[in-house]
Design an enzyme around this catalytic site. Structure first.
Site, PDB file in Angstrom:
ATOM      1  N   TYR A  66      16.206  -1.220 -71.989  1.00 36.98           N
ATOM      2  CA  TYR A  66      17.550  -1.676 -72.113  1.00 36.98           C
ATOM      3  C   TYR A  66      18.157  -0.648 -72.773  1.00 36.98           C
ATOM      4  O   TYR A  66      19.521  -0.073 -72.346  1.00 36.98           O
ATOM      5  CB  TYR A  66      17.609  -3.111 -72.643  1.00 36.98           C
ATOM      6  CG  TYR A  66      18.894  -3.674 -72.664  1.00 36.98           C
ATOM      7  CD1 TYR A  66      19.678  -4.164 -71.615  1.00 36.98           C
ATOM      8  CD2 TYR A  66      19.730  -3.697 -73.902  1.00 36.98           C
ATOM      9  CE1 TYR A  66      20.907  -4.629 -71.666  1.00 36.98           C
ATOM     10  CE2 TYR A  66      20.667  -4.263 -74.051  1.00 36.98           C
ATOM     11  CZ  TYR A  66      21.616  -4.989 -72.839  1.00 36.98           C
ATOM     12  OH  TYR A  66      22.799  -5.355 -73.111  1.00 36.98           O
TER      13      TYR A  66
ATOM     14  N   SER B 213      23.079  -7.264 -54.339  1.00 36.36           N
ATOM     15  CA  SER B 213      22.532  -6.444 -55.823  1.00 36.36           C
ATOM     16  C   SER B 213      22.834  -5.240 -55.904  1.00 36.36           C
ATOM     17  O   SER B 213      23.064  -4.357 -55.044  1.00 36.36           O
ATOM     18  CB  SER B 213      20.816  -6.712 -55.704  1.00 36.36           C
ATOM     19  OG  SER B 213      20.407  -5.915 -56.697  1.00 36.36           O
TER      20      SER B 213
ATOM     21  N   SER C  10      17.484   2.349 -73.375  1.00 37.79           N
ATOM     22  CA  SER C  10      17.606   3.848 -72.707  1.00 37.79           C
ATOM     23  C   SER C  10      18.564   3.470 -71.388  1.00 37.79           C
ATOM     24  O   SER C  10      19.408   4.433 -71.324  1.00 37.79           O
ATOM     25  CB  SER C  10      16.441   4.246 -71.908  1.00 37.79           C
ATOM     26  OG  SER C  10      15.209   3.962 -72.910  1.00 37.79           O
TER      27      SER C  10
ATOM     28  N   ALA D 117      28.609 -14.654 -76.556  1.00 37.86           N
ATOM     29  CA  ALA D 117      27.616 -15.609 -76.318  1.00 37.86           C
ATOM     30  C   ALA D 117      27.489 -15.867 -74.694  1.00 37.86           C
ATOM     31  O   ALA D 117      28.457 -16.366 -74.164  1.00 37.86           O
ATOM     32  CB  ALA D 117      28.242 -16.819 -76.771  1.00 37.86           C
TER      33      ALA D 117
END
Ligand code: NAD
Length: 916
Positions: A662, A570, A664, A695
């Site tokens: 999101y 991650s 910020s 998309a």
């Protein structure tokens, strides 16, 4: 033959060609009246040292290049090879060793007295390592030979240096054997009292020297190793007689494509260094498996045989011969060349008579500081300082006797202040010096070299270079110290129409298991990049994890014949970021490109936005970019190359309901880029940001279905890949990209207004009165950094500058030049001159004209003369540029823009006869 662990050979290489080049035509231009025959070798340019360079400084420069990324403490021998050692009795290798801060338990030796010294030093280093006496030997060769003026050898010689590290194990070129023949063959010599070489007749040198002795050594090596020319891919041997160079290769059975160029056109022959300079140049262009034969001629010949290994690909990027050849400043000033070589005497003024005696006691006590640029770093607070002192310079620390040695030579630095001084003594006025600030702390006033005053600006990146500080002529001593050199700007714009490739480049794409990241990874791989496909494989909101997303894309790449590895970490933790970068380094040895793309969404209006939703989005987007970029940036900095792309969003740039978290995070990335672009600039690391629209699963419930169909991620990829390419010199830019439509986004600042005079605090009412002017965006500007943004404020309260006068109009045409020629004729300079200059000017504005000068008169006519003395051929644009002074005639000639047929010497008269 040896193999595996016992393999010995070259483990690293470095090169250095001084920045200055002399256009050979300018030697002819100045001295052709005396020695017209030198025109025969007046093509191209030769390298020459700045006034503060000599063989020692060049050897240090090439060795620093060679030691890049190497463990210096493992070097236990240093051989310095040169016929122009500044000291006849003081170990010159000892100066190089101290400047490089190599350890004291080291065998340092000078190799001299023959042009073969470079290859001989290399043979000895290889044998010392082979015998087990030494582990790693640095061989460095440099020469700066003088030649009498107006002499062929002044044209043929060049200055330069090369270094090779010899060791065991991880060699880039395995040593397979050598053979030497030695003769007292005196093709030239330099008596111990003479600064110049005495050369014997060229034909004899060619026929009895090069063409007999070089083949003898090479054939001897072939017999010894039972090989033939079929086992050689690259043949390296210096010989400044071009035709002879080709003839010897042919005699040995080497096809022309195997023969490495002798570099006559670009730098000239660099003496004892030249076999190694050519060898480094050959290694720079070698592939694993290439077999290279190197020979060095001089009172016999050394021949050595190597095979290039896979390890050559792991060597960190360096300047080498290639980059130092590209970083050049060509001059036509022959007198400057002579002055820099101390071959003409100029009046230096009374100040130059100040005593320059060096106290050997001080030099010994402070040798690491004076020669090695070693300062101190406080072991209590970590503050670096130069020079090292007993008390820490940090006012909050002030620890006593806490300084540990700290090397400044390789620490990145910038110009803090500078000045150009015409009053102090200088061989190359103005004397430029100023304060240099080192990254992480430490500063001092340094001299600047290899630059013009106009090249220097505050905030500019500089590198420290070991140079001559003074020459004590009375005692024959040279003092050295370190000087600042502005870092050259790389201008590698990719030619329009050329396919942009990423071969040998390594890319990390985060979140590449789907959507946009997948499109980038696939296209990068198709164009030759090795890709780390990172993806956590979680859900749209960042929960969960899995390996299948990344694995799928890796498989797709491999099926296409590309190279890729998966990584499932991650981006949201520093450990994850480090692991992603480690994956790239482990699999492919480096990181060239990073696309920060991983992303999640947790949309809520602010009132419903709980900390966990805020933090999750911040962690992936903003902190995620930090977590991966930091370790990647460190790797890129080592290689002085990097391309980084951040992913912002229209939601951040313009605002979108329900996405405060999101928006910020995405705008945070723009701020991140704005600063990182400044930090990356001096390391050739470009950072840009893209705001895609495509998309993907992030937009499936946001975009209308018909639009969704048209917004394939593949439409965004071209812009992102362009920002990753070598040729992209943009940095700090933001682009919108979607559906094949691209535009740039930027922040502009209005001109604003001064309210009051800058001494009295304005009132609220004053501000209100000026509201329209404060809001006005007419003439708004972009600013590259915070300092620039302060300029309008400072200017607003400074006295007004005068307006620049308007530029005079009127364009110069070819026709106008010829019409004006009779008026530019200098009749007083034409006594006894009888010539016809034919001009054939190509291009839409071109035509043919001829100029007749006879009996002190000049006539210009359109058309072609039947028997011109000299014919000048040029394109119309170049011709106009040359006449208007934008294009130097000598440069035009040597670059082929200006062609002269017929009597070349008479063409020199044009400058004298016409005041154009
Ligand atoms: P996507 O969901 O298809 O791809 C994002 C990928 O990132 C997913 O495969 C996901 O598994 C991965 N990921 C999520 N968290 C991760 C983590 N912590 N570590 C590693 N990988 C992780 O979405 P997309 O549209 O391709 O988005 C790519 C980027 O573009 C995102 O940063 C997004 O914010 C941005 N963006 C997209 C659009 C758009 O129109 N699609 C618009 C603006 C910005």
């Amino acid at each position: 033959m040896t193999g595996g662990q016992s393999m010995i050979g070259i483990t690293s290489y470095g090169g250095y060609i001084p920045r200055l080049r002399l256009n050979r035509m300018s030697i002819f231009q100045s001295m052709g009246w005396f020695a017209p025959a030198i025109v025969m070798v007046a093509q191209g340019e030769r390298s020459f040292c700045n006034w503060d360079e000599d063989s020692v400084t060049m050897a240090v420069a090439a060795s620093r290049d060679c030691l890049m990324g190497q463990d210096k403490s493992a070097v236990d021998a240093l051989f310095f090879c040169s016929t122009t050692l500044p000291f006849a009795d003081r170990l010159n290798a000892g100066i190089v060793k101290t400047a490089l801060n190599l350890k004291d338990e080291l065998h340092a030796a000078d190799f001299s007295s023959s042009l073969r010294a470079g290859t001989t030093g290399l043979v000895e280093a290889l044998s010392a390592v082979k015998s087990g006496d030494r582990n790693q030997a640095l061989v460095t060769a440099a020469d700066r030979r003088l030649a009498k003026t107006a002499y062929f050898y002044e044209m043929w010689f060049g200055d330069g240096a090369a270094s090779l590290l010899v060791g065991k194990g991880d060699v880039i070129a395995e040593f397979l054997g050598s053979h030497t023949v030695s003769y007292d063959f005196v093709d030239h010599f330099r008596g111990s009292d003479s600064p110049y070489d005495y050369m014997w007749e060229e034909r004899w040198v060619r026929d009895q020297g090069y063409s007999k002795i070089v083949p003898e050594a090479i054939t001897g090596l072939f017999n010894k190793l039972s090989i033939t020319m079929d086992d050689v891919d690259k043949l390296v041997f210096p010989c400044f007689f071009k035709a002879e160079h080709r003839k010897i290769a042919k005699k040995l059975g080497a096809a022309p494509e195997k023969v490495i160029d002798n570099m006559h056109e670009v730098c000239g022959e660099t003496g004892a260094a030249h076999p190694l300079v050519m060898f480094v140049n050959a290694l720079e262009n070698s592939n694993p498996g290439d077999r290279v034969l190197l020979a060095g001629f001089g009172q016999g010949c050394d021949a050595l045989y190597f095979r290039v290994t896979d390890k050559i690909r792991d060597l960190p990027a360096r300047k080498g011969i290639k980059e130092s050849l590209a970083n050049k400043k060509t001059t036509d000033s022959y007198t400057k060349f002579l002055k820099f070589r101390d071959l003409i005497q100029t009046e230096m003024g009374i100040r130059a008579e100040a005593p320059t005696q060096t106290a050997m006691t001080v030099l010994w006590r402070k040798r690491d500081m004076l020669l090695g640029l070693v300062g101190g770093k406080c072991n209590k607070c970590g503050t670096p300082q130069f020079p090292r002192m007993d008390i820490c310079i940090n006012p909050k620390c002030r620890a006593v006797k806490s300084q540990e040695p700290y090397e400044f030579a390789d620490v990145p630095a910038v110009v803090k202040t500078f000045t150009g001084d015409m009053l102090s003594v200088s061989v190359d006025p103005p004397n430029i010096y100023g304060m240099v600030q080192f990254e992480g702390g430490g500063r001092f006033v340094a001299d600047f070299t290899d630059c013009e005053l106009s090249d220097v600006h505050v905030g500019q990146a500089v590198g420290m270079n070991f140079r001559k500080r003074y020459s004590d002529k009375e005692r024959g001593f040279t003092g050295y110290f370190w000087k600042a050199v502005p870092v050259p700007v790389e201008e590698e714009a990719t030619a329009v129409g050329e396919e942009i490739r990423f071969d040998e480049k390594v890319a990390i794409v985060t979140g590449a298991g789907a959507g946009l990241g997948r499109a980038y990874a696939l296209e990068l791989a198709k164009r030759g990049a090795k890709v780390v496909v990172n993806d956590l494989g979680g859900a749209r909101d960042g929960t969960g994890s899995g390996t299948s997303a990344a694995d799928r894309v890796v498989k797709e790449i491999k099926d296409l014949g590309g190279e890729a590895v998966a990584n499932y970490d991650s981006v949201a933790s520093p450990e994850g970021g480090q692991a992603i970068v480690d994956t790239a380094v482990k699999a492919f040895g480096k990181v060239d490109m990073l696309i920060n793309n991983a992303g999640i969404l947790r949309d809520k209006t602010l009132a419903k936005m709980e900390p966990k939703n805020w933090d999750a989005v911040m962690d992936v987007h903003l902190k995620g970019a930090y977590n991966v970029t930091r370790p990647a940036f460190i790797k890129m900095r080592e290689n002085r190359y990097g391309r980084i792309v951040m992913t912002t969003s229209a939601a951040g740039l313009y605002g979108n309901f329900g996405q405060t978290n999101y928006s910020s995070a995405k705008m945070g990335l723009v701020g991140f880029m704005n600063t990182l672009k400044l930090e990356g600039d001096k390391h050739n690391i470009k950072v840009n940001t893209i705001a895609p629209i495509a998309a993907t699963r992030l937009t499936e419930d946001i975009l209308p279905p018909d639009l969704f169909e048209k917004l394939k991620p593949e439409f965004v990829a071209p812009l992102v890949l362009y920002l990753c390419s070598d040729g992209c010199q943009e940095t700090g830019m933001i682009f919108n990209a979607g559906m094949g439509y691209f535009n740039r986004v930027t922040f502009v600042t209005g001109r604003g207004t001064a309210v009051g005079d800058g001494t009295q605090v304005p009132t609220l009412e004053d501000v209100h009165k000026s509201w329209d002017a404060i809001n006005d965006m007419t003439g708004a500007e972009e600013f590259p950094n915070v300092t620039a943004s302060f300029v309008p404020m400072m200017d607003a309260f400074s006295p007004k500058k005068k307006e620049a006068p308007a530029e005079a109009g009127g364009k110069l045409t070819v026709k106008a030049v010829f019409e004006g020629m009779p008026g530019a004729f200098q009749a007083d300079k034409a006594a006894g001159v009888d010539v016809v200059f034919q001009y054939d000017i190509s291009g839409p504005e071109g035509g043919s004209w001829y100029v007749t000068v006879k009996d002190g008169k000049c006539e210009v006519a359109e058309g072609t003369h039947s028997s011109p003395t000299t014919t000048i051929k040029m394109a119309d644009e170049d011709f106009v540029k040359m006449i208007s002074g934008e294009l130097n005639a000598m440069n035009a000639y040597t670059t082929g823009k200006l062609k002269i047929e017929g009597d070349l010497m008479k063409s020199q008269l044009i400058e004298k006869l016409f005041k154009l």
